[in-house]
Design a protein around this motif. Sequence first.
Motif, short mmCIF file in Angstrom:
data_model
loop_
_atom_site.label_atom_id
_atom_site.label_comp_id
_atom_site.label_asym_id
_atom_site.label_seq_id
_atom_site.Cartn_x
_atom_site.Cartn_y
_atom_site.Cartn_z
N PRO A 38 0.82 -1.21 0.00
CA PRO A 38 0.00 0.00 0.00
C PRO A 38 0.86 1.26 0.00
O PRO A 38 2.06 1.20 0.24
CB PRO A 38 -0.79 -0.11 1.31
CG PRO A 38 0.04 -0.99 2.19
CD PRO A 38 0.78 -1.92 1.29
N SER A 39 0.21 2.38 -0.25
CA SER A 39 0.90 3.66 -0.29
C SER A 39 1.64 3.90 1.03
O SER A 39 1.10 3.65 2.11
CB SER A 39 -0.15 4.75 -0.52
OG SER A 39 0.49 5.98 -0.57
N GLY A 40 2.91 4.33 0.92
CA GLY A 40 3.68 4.67 2.11
C GLY A 40 4.39 3.49 2.77
O GLY A 40 4.99 3.65 3.83
N CYS A 41 4.36 2.30 2.15
CA CYS A 41 4.96 1.13 2.81
C CYS A 41 6.47 1.04 2.60
O CYS A 41 7.11 0.16 3.17
CB CYS A 41 4.29 -0.16 2.35
SG CYS A 41 4.74 -0.65 0.68
N LYS A 43 8.10 1.27 -0.69
CA LYS A 43 8.50 0.72 -2.00
C LYS A 43 9.47 1.65 -2.72
O LYS A 43 10.55 1.24 -3.15
CB LYS A 43 7.26 0.52 -2.89
CG LYS A 43 6.15 -0.30 -2.27
CD LYS A 43 4.98 -0.50 -3.23
CE LYS A 43 4.22 0.76 -3.59
NZ LYS A 43 3.43 1.34 -2.48
N THR A 44 9.06 2.93 -2.84
CA THR A 44 9.88 3.87 -3.60
C THR A 44 11.20 4.12 -2.87
O THR A 44 12.25 4.23 -3.52
CB THR A 44 9.11 5.20 -3.81
OG1 THR A 44 7.95 4.89 -4.60
CG2 THR A 44 9.93 6.22 -4.54
N GLU A 83 6.86 6.98 -12.72
CA GLU A 83 5.43 7.15 -13.01
C GLU A 83 5.22 8.32 -13.98
O GLU A 83 4.49 8.23 -14.94
CB GLU A 83 4.73 7.42 -11.68
CG GLU A 83 3.27 7.69 -11.79
CD GLU A 83 2.65 7.86 -10.42
OE1 GLU A 83 3.37 7.85 -9.41
OE2 GLU A 83 1.41 8.01 -10.38
N GLU A 160 6.00 2.51 -10.50
CA GLU A 160 4.59 2.80 -10.80
C GLU A 160 4.41 3.30 -12.23
O GLU A 160 3.64 4.23 -12.47
CB GLU A 160 4.04 3.86 -9.83
CG GLU A 160 4.04 3.42 -8.37
CD GLU A 160 2.80 2.63 -7.96
OE1 GLU A 160 2.03 2.22 -8.84
OE2 GLU A 160 2.66 2.41 -6.74
N SER A 163 0.70 3.47 -13.60
CA SER A 163 -0.40 4.03 -12.79
C SER A 163 -1.19 5.15 -13.47
O SER A 163 -2.38 5.28 -13.22
CB SER A 163 0.12 4.58 -11.47
OG SER A 163 1.12 3.81 -10.98
N HIS A 193 1.38 -0.65 -6.46
CA HIS A 193 0.45 -0.89 -5.34
C HIS A 193 -0.70 -1.76 -5.84
O HIS A 193 -1.63 -2.05 -5.10
CB HIS A 193 -0.08 0.45 -4.80
CG HIS A 193 -0.83 1.22 -5.82
ND1 HIS A 193 -0.25 2.12 -6.66
CD2 HIS A 193 -2.13 1.18 -6.17
CE1 HIS A 193 -1.15 2.61 -7.48
NE2 HIS A 193 -2.30 2.05 -7.21
#
Length: 368
Positions: A38-41, A43-44, A83, A160, A163, A193
């Motif tokens: 999920p967002s903020g986990c 990844k980036t 992205e 991403e 996206s 995500h």
Amino acid sequence: MGVVELENVWKIYDNGFEAVKGLSATLQDGEFISVLGPSGCGKTSTLRMIAGLEEISRGEIRIDGIRVNELLPGDRNVAMAFESYALYPHLTVFENIAYPLRVRHLPEVEIERQVGAICDALGIAAYRSLRPASLSGGAQQRTGLARALVRSASIFLLDEVLSHLDAGERAMLRGEIRRVQKLMRLTALFVTHDQLEALAMSDRIAVMNDGELQQIGTPEEIYDAPANLFVAGFVGEPAMNTLRAERVQEGGRDQLRIGGQNLSARDLGLRALPAARELTLGIRPKNVTLRPAGEPGTLAGRVHTFEMLGDFTLASIDLGSGHLAFKIGEAGLRLALDEPVAVSFEPEKVHFFDAETSLRIRPGAGPG
Ligand code: ATP
């Protein structure tokens, strides 16, 4: 070669926030791994540490066996696509893609050959002389990917990249990225995500949550044997049903009590119930079977909702203790709201998780 090893890697930002916590994983040469979460986990942050755009707070990253923690991005032989397409607006598609080669002073004929090959592979040969503004989002993203690919780096990082695209372009490019990656035998790390994207494209998926690696495995392993409740709930659409359950003894037999209703090991197609007393039972909606109301060895409930979702209809029943979603076939189409029904679970498709730790439990494991 393109092997990336992460060993106990941490990203702690200046404000003390721990975005990546002790990540260890190895990307094999030619492998396509998705980092899913999920967002903020984190990844980036992970991707940027590999690329050299973000300092590694703790731990070590090695590319082809060499520690890269102190190497500048340009010295890591890593290509990255984002992205946002980040194309040069005043340059044509050809010149945008040729740019990294011109920086390296490659001969014109070599530039023509390499850019031509990448344009063909990504289906943008017809746009070579156009400027980015006149292209669709999909064609712009293909150009961005082509510019990253043309550098022939050992590692290809994709953040991403699908996206922003509409559903049709996304589906098409998904397959094409995978095709090019396989043909060029690239090692790719793909951040997303979107669990469907990860399932569709990857050799392996690394699922992250809250800065921590939850599970790394093939799409089949992640889908069929989720390591914990988070992975079980995050991967798969519609989501897996989860029901709190307690192991009890009744009539001298082990039973699983689910909201006041009992099921035996046999009702679940098992030789024995798991040993844990408090657990969570997981079952995917497609593995729930509708049974006539009152049939022994089933869970009873009432029809609660219907949702028409294109190829199938999702219904849910109210078990009293919670709701259970299932895909309905022909028989289900005659159901009425609030009608009493019963359900059973397909043998070998039931997942168990420890209620305390959320970790997967093997059914039948232990003394139970
Ligand atoms: P998204 O899909 O939203 O980009 P992500 O999984 O890629 O999410 P990251 O971008 O890696 O997550 O961010 C992880 C966490 O670190 C987030 O909570 C973010 O707010 C935080 N974070 C990112 N950059 C910084 C920074 N420079 N300083 C402090 N916290 C940051």
